[in-house]
Design an enzyme around this catalytic site. Structure first.
Site, PDB file in Angstrom:
ATOM      1  N   SER A 117       0.836  -1.194   0.000  1.00 38.29           N
ATOM      2  CA  SER A 117       0.000   0.000   0.000  1.00 38.29           C
ATOM      3  C   SER A 117       0.879   1.255   0.000  1.00 38.29           C
ATOM      4  O   SER A 117       1.694   1.442  -0.894  1.00 38.29           O
ATOM      5  CB  SER A 117      -0.962  -0.042   1.191  1.00 38.29           C
ATOM      6  N   ASP A 165      -9.864  -4.385  -4.881  1.00 34.61           N
ATOM      7  CA  ASP A 165      -9.276  -3.432  -3.928  1.00 34.61           C
ATOM      8  C   ASP A 165     -10.093  -2.140  -3.909  1.00 34.61           C
ATOM      9  O   ASP A 165     -10.149  -1.422  -4.910  1.00 34.61           O
ATOM     10  CB  ASP A 165      -7.829  -3.137  -4.331  1.00 34.61           C
ATOM     11  N   HIS A 196      -8.070  -5.093  -0.397  1.00 36.79           N
ATOM     12  CA  HIS A 196      -6.784  -4.456  -0.072  1.00 36.79           C
ATOM     13  C   HIS A 196      -6.101  -5.295   0.998  1.00 36.79           C
ATOM     14  O   HIS A 196      -6.205  -5.014   2.194  1.00 36.79           O
ATOM     15  CB  HIS A 196      -7.046  -3.029   0.413  1.00 36.79           C
TER      16      HIS A 196
END
Length: 216
Positions: A117, A165, A196
């Protein structure tokens, strides 16, 4: 500039290679500590995993609450909503850590940089500008910020993303992959039916890729 504190995990008695792993927004170095065992790499490979904690700073999109973050997100407009000054500061801290770990490696040892991320965003931002460069980059569920500097000297990249996601859309990761490919970077791209997150299939693919990189 302060020095990053970190969590350390090692496989094998004598480290031969180092992976620096950058966590996501609001997490810390402990978040991905289980990654070391999940990778199922042989202990004689001698992998040292360094998991730094990002600085604590207010994050605008989270109501201004202070948390560990590599940069402030002022809005969820990728490429526009990030606090550039925070990213530049974090790049400096990551470069400092990369230099220290590179200096500690034995001859022939490889230095890798990876992240998830926001940590994956920083992996590309810092890894493509570091001198000397890391030997490989791992970018999970992330995107490319502010273009592609000096891509002709980029190390190989492993990229992966969740198809559902909701935080960083698959399209953002795919766009980064296309930019890397168009620049001639040796990159692998994987997608998985997840949000995610990280899944076992992704870890298995990453393990195989790491074994190839570290044995080359």
């Amino acid at each position: 500039m302060t020095t990053l504190d970190f969590v350390l995990r090692e496989r094998g008695p004598v480290p031969q290679h180092t992976l620096i792993w950058l966590h996501g927004l609001g997490a810390d170095g402990y978040d991905f500590a289980p990654l070391v065992d999940a990778l199922e790499l042989p202990s004689d490979l001698g992998l040292r995993v360094v998991l730094p904690h990002a600085p604590v700073r207010p994050v605008t999109i989270n109501g201004g609450a202070s948390m560990r973050a590599w940069y402030d997100f002022r809005s969820l407009e990728f490429g526009r909503g990030e606090a550039t000054e925070d990213i530049e500061d974090s790049i400096g801290l990551i470069h400092e850590l990369l230099a220290a770990e590179r200096a500690a490696l034995p001859a022939g040892g490889k230095l890798l940089l990876g992240g998830f991320s926001q940590g994956g965003v920083m992996t590309l931002a810092a890894g493509l500008r570091a001198e000397p460069r890391p030997d490989a980059l791992v970018v999970l569920s992330a995107y490319l910020w502010n273009g592609l500097p000096e891509a002709e000297r980029a190390p190989p990249v492993f990229q992966a993303h969740g198809e559902q996601d909701p935080v960083i859309p698959l399209a953002a990761g795919a766009a980064a992959h296309r930019q890397l490919l168009d620049a001639g970077v040796d990159t692998q791209w994987h997608t998985y039916p997840m949000a995610h997150a990280v899944c076992p299939e992704e870890i298995a693919d990453l393990t195989r890729w790491l074994l190839q990189v570290l044995s080359a």
